[in-house]
Enzyme design. Sequence first.
Site, PDB file in Angstrom:
ATOM      1  N   ASP A 107       7.609   6.964  -6.941  1.00 42.43           N
ATOM      2  CA  ASP A 107       6.862   6.789  -8.183  1.00 42.43           C
ATOM      3  C   ASP A 107       7.430   7.695  -9.270  1.00 42.43           C
ATOM      4  O   ASP A 107       7.319   8.921  -9.203  1.00 42.43           O
ATOM      5  CB  ASP A 107       5.385   7.107  -7.954  1.00 42.43           C
TER       6      ASP A 107
ATOM      7  N   HIS B  92       6.761   2.936  -8.895  1.00 40.48           N
ATOM      8  CA  HIS B  92       5.469   2.723  -9.527  1.00 40.48           C
ATOM      9  C   HIS B  92       5.275   1.236  -9.833  1.00 40.48           C
ATOM     10  O   HIS B  92       6.219   0.537 -10.196  1.00 40.48           O
ATOM     11  CB  HIS B  92       5.421   3.536 -10.831  1.00 40.48           C
TER      12      HIS B  92
END
Length: 233
Positions: A171, A202
């Site tokens: 992420d 993400h």
Amino acid sequence: MREIKLQAEDRSGEFSAFIWEPQGKAKAGAVVVIQEIFGVNDSLRETAQAFADQGFIAIAPDLFWRLEPGVNISDKTDAEWQKAFDLMNRFDQDRGIEDLKTTLAAARELPGGNGLAGTVGFCLGGRLAAMMATRSDADVNISYYGVGLDELLDEFDSIEAPLMLHIAEQDEFFPAEGRARLIDGIEDNDWIDAFVYPGVQHAFARAGGVHYDARAATIANGRTTELLSEILE
């Protein structure tokens, strides 16, 4: 899909919430679907429809209404990203939580509902779903790639309902150190289940998104449906 208006708790105005209803089910649990930084956009609407197809009532409030009502943008252009980040930076998360609590209360009273309601949030909404776990009486809360969740660790001791966290291993908006602090900090909390999805970025479950990963999304969504079914039916 239909639209309703809800009165803000602080009496500052009304905001829209969009509802998707399951077909042929007498009583259903409700899922408050919490937007990303792109508003209640086409991708989020597709996700909400998927919850309705699974037999839940889905309701998505327009959380940016104080800044700009009706935001519906994508992750496809630089201009849209710039607008999304501007909205996120100006967004008052505490007021957003109050709007979500208002939505949650309305969700429990919707025709065809069974009185049970939880939240599922993505990105910014993933953080807000985790905050709802500590600040509301939602029956269940599910966070997809919520950002800065390690900043909420002090609040997590107050959780009294299941919280599921879907975390992207790569992420780019939630640094590895923060993710590690989060995992360590929730290890002994029986209310929280966290799953880390290897090799994805993400927004790996954003329908039609640039970082969509079909395998990780399928696994995460299956876990989500299983938990919602257990708690809301």
